[in-house]
Design a protein around this motif. Structure first.
Motif, PDB file in Angstrom:
ATOM      1  N   GLU A 212       0.797  -1.243   0.055  1.00 13.77           N
ATOM      2  CA  GLU A 212       0.106  -0.179   0.003  1.00 13.77           C
ATOM      3  C   GLU A 212       0.865   1.504   0.138  1.00 13.77           C
ATOM      4  O   GLU A 212       2.188   1.131   0.263  1.00 13.77           O
ATOM      5  CB  GLU A 212      -0.959   0.230   1.277  1.00 13.77           C
ATOM      6  N   VAL A 213       0.241   2.405  -0.238  1.00 20.63           N
ATOM      7  CA  VAL A 213       0.911   3.769  -0.077  1.00 20.63           C
ATOM      8  C   VAL A 213      -0.073   4.359   1.188  1.00 20.63           C
ATOM      9  O   VAL A 213      -1.270   4.425   0.844  1.00 20.63           O
ATOM     10  CB  VAL A 213       0.781   4.676  -1.424  1.00 20.63           C
ATOM     11  N   GLN A 221       4.441  10.106   2.539  1.00 19.80           N
ATOM     12  CA  GLN A 221       3.839   9.153   2.081  1.00 19.80           C
ATOM     13  C   GLN A 221       4.971   8.165   2.148  1.00 19.80           C
ATOM     14  O   GLN A 221       6.239   8.183   2.162  1.00 19.80           O
ATOM     15  CB  GLN A 221       3.457   9.322   0.394  1.00 19.80           C
ATOM     16  N   PHE A 222       4.388   6.953   2.482  1.00 19.95           N
ATOM     17  CA  PHE A 222       5.057   5.614   2.575  1.00 19.95           C
ATOM     18  C   PHE A 222       4.725   4.470   1.772  1.00 19.95           C
ATOM     19  O   PHE A 222       3.357   4.423   1.775  1.00 19.95           O
ATOM     20  CB  PHE A 222       5.316   5.138   4.292  1.00 19.95           C
ATOM     21  N   HIS A 223       5.581   3.847   1.121  1.00 26.41           N
ATOM     22  CA  HIS A 223       5.298   2.564   0.669  1.00 26.41           C
ATOM     23  C   HIS A 223       5.577   1.515   1.385  1.00 26.41           C
ATOM     24  O   HIS A 223       6.634   1.557   2.250  1.00 26.41           O
ATOM     25  CB  HIS A 223       6.027   2.426  -0.735  1.00 26.41           C
ATOM     26  N   THR A 434       2.227   9.557  -8.103  1.00 27.74           N
ATOM     27  CA  THR A 434       2.688   8.230  -7.979  1.00 27.74           C
ATOM     28  C   THR A 434       2.954   7.459  -9.197  1.00 27.74           C
ATOM     29  O   THR A 434       2.016   7.537 -10.283  1.00 27.74           O
ATOM     30  CB  THR A 434       2.076   7.273  -6.878  1.00 27.74           C
ATOM     31  N   LEU A 435       4.196   6.931  -9.434  1.00 29.00           N
ATOM     32  CA  LEU A 435       4.242   6.249 -10.852  1.00 29.00           C
ATOM     33  C   LEU A 435       3.461   5.271 -11.018  1.00 29.00           C
ATOM     34  O   LEU A 435       2.916   4.315 -10.358  1.00 29.00           O
ATOM     35  CB  LEU A 435       5.843   5.619 -10.730  1.00 29.00           C
ATOM     36  N   PHE A 436       2.759   5.209 -12.288  1.00 27.69           N
ATOM     37  CA  PHE A 436       1.889   4.283 -12.842  1.00 27.69           C
ATOM     38  C   PHE A 436       0.465   4.219 -12.278  1.00 27.69           C
ATOM     39  O   PHE A 436      -0.502   3.484 -12.391  1.00 27.69           O
ATOM     40  CB  PHE A 436       2.403   2.717 -12.522  1.00 27.69           C
TER      41      PHE A 436
END
Length: 501
Positions: A212-213, A221-223, A434-436
């Motif tokens: 999750e993000v 923000q954290f992945h 965020t990428l994608f």
């Protein structure tokens, strides 16, 4: 030592979560959600501590709380209520309550309040129970230290996803609350997540994992990779679920660039194939139209070829930008010219979709040092995103996209892009760069806004997003006119002088 605690609170969900937190500290907890049940417990038990919200829907329990205190002055009363009720509670109870706390309760504040409450009992029985108390205190401190020092985000949740415990790392980044909903703390949502691993563990009793993000209370923000595990009672029934989230943000940032590019190309291959097929169709129509000397067919075919060529060009440029680290090529350009160039690209699309496109300027715009190609592309991408948001909105009869540009007194420029389209919720707003990630489903690649944000950051700028579902969105882009050490031989003072000339 305090053994029994009575919670008097009309919110059953909140008091259940609070009870779990207290039971974990070896308290015997009773819960009452109405005056009648509170009186029943008081007839059969003698709780040393009463934690109460004295405000019910149509009546309060101030009279009961005063009577409890008068009948047994040693009984400790802790008021736990909403912030806007605190003043009245203090006026009604004064020093009859040992502490006044607000919802959702800070676990540390609750622990301190309970420490105040149990001090007199602890002092009274300290000598006769010194060995037992010391051993229990040692074990409790050991478990708390192990729980707190684990280097990941840990929370414990009940059936309603209310947090009943959290470790130090979680509290530092997401707040110290007991009784708050996990999805509100982690995702700022108003309802549980659709694929919640905690819910799945409650359902089947097995560990579950997800990536999750999540967003901390400061906006960072954290992945994370999240694992869940069940917590069972003495009968083997699942009463809670522990959720452990490991921060993999740095790993994601350092992920192999070529691997990410391969994923991107794979996800875009179908779209490229479709565009090439459409381009072939346009060329065929163009050739047949020229043979037949059919002007209408030629113009139609030319439109298809032009549209497909532009889309292929934009996609290839996005791929090249992401695939190759590129130094910013700063050049001086008039801001007004930049606005006109951008509008020539965007205005026809807006007009075609019957969307009003407005431009407003304020102040002496002057000149700016930017990589005109990439900065132009970044703003066009955001404007086209605004047009798409209007095009997807069927709830309003008229739509508008506004492009406002303002000169700041501190040598900065603000590009303000707003629309009255579909808007997005907070969760989408926090993930849009965020990428994608794409809110357009199969219609989007998830690259456009990611690259636009990256380009703006390369120019020392920032993007602030305001949006609400059904009401539209606003992108506020702030960029300095000049970057130190980005253009050979130019200092900030000499640049200002050149602009004034």
């Amino acid at each position: 030592m305090v053994k029994q605690i009575l919670i008097i609170d009309p919110d059953a969900s909140f008091s259940n979560a609070l009870a779990v937190y207290l039971e974990r500290q070896f308290y015997e907890v009773y819960k009452a959600h109405a005056l009648e049940s509170a009186l029943t417990y008081l007839d059969s038990t003698a709780p040393e501590v009463v934690i109460s919200d004295p405000f019910f829907e149509k009546k309060d329990v101030f009279g009961l709380l005063r009577a409890l205190k008068n009948s047994d002055p040693t009984r400790q009363l802790i008021v736990l209520t909403h912030p806007n009720n605190i003043d009245r509670a203090m006026s009604e109870l004064g020093n009859k309550a040992s502490d006044y706390l607000t919802k959702p309760v800070n676990s540390k504040a609750l622990d301190i309040a309970l420490e105040h409450a149990r001090k007199w009992i602890y002092l009274q029985f300290r000598s006769s129970n010194r060995g037992v108390v010391s051993h229990l205190k040692y074990r409790n401190n050991l478990y708390e230290q192990l729980f707190d020092e684990v280097p990941c985000f840990i929370s414990v949740q009940d059936f309603e996803f209310r947090i009943t415990a959290a470790n130090r790392k979680f509290k530092t980044h997401f707040g110290d609350v007991v009784g708050e909903y996990c999805y509100k703390v982690y995702k700022h949502r108003t309802a549980p997540c659709s694929h919640c691993p905690v819910a799945m563990t409650f359902k089947d009793g097995n560990p579950h994992s997800t990536e999750e993000v999540v967003t901390a209370h400061g906006g960072r923000q954290f992945h994370v990779v999240t694992w869940t595990a069940p917590i069972r009672d003495s009968h083997g029934q699942i009463t809670q679920v522990i959720e452990m989230s490991t921060d993999i943000t740095q790993i994601r940032h350092l992920q192999n660039h070529l691997e990410a590019l391969g994923i991107m190309l794979g996800s875009m291959s179908h779209g490229v194939k479709g565009m090439l097929t459409a381009l072939d169709g346009g060329i065929y129509q163009m050739e047949s139209g020229m043979k037949r000397k059919d002007e209408q067919r030629i113009q139609h075919a030319f439109g298809i070829i032009k549209d497909m060529s532009a889309r292929i060009r934009d996609m290839v440029l996005d791929i090249l930008y992401y695939a190759k680290s590129r130094e910013v090529n700063y050049q001086k350009i008039a801001v007004q010219r930049l606005i006109e160039d951008i509008s020539r690209t965007v205005a026809p699309t807006a007009e075609k979709n019957k969307i009003v496109y407005e431009i407003t300027t304020e102040g002496d715009l002057g000149e700016i040092y930017i990589d005109s190609h990439w900065f132009h592309s970044a703003l066009v991408n955001i404007l086209e995103n605004a047009i798409d948001a209007c095009r997807e909105d069927a709830s309003k009869p008229h739509h508008r996209v506004t492009f406002s540009v303002k000169a700041l007194p501190d040598d900065g420029i603000v590009f303000d892009i707003s629309d009255n389209g579909i808007g997005v919720d907070r969760e989408t707003r926090e993930k849009m760069f965020t990428l994608f990630f794409s809110s357009k489903g199969a219609k989007g690649t998830g690259l456009g806004l990611f690259i636009a944000n990256h380009v703006i950051q390369q120019h020392g700028g920032s993007v602030e997003v305001e949006s609400e579902p059904g009401k539209g969105s606003r992108f506020i882009i702030r960029v300095p006119r000049f970057q130190e050490n980005t253009y050979a031989g130019i200092t900030q003072d000499s640049w200002r002088s050149a602009v004034q000339l």
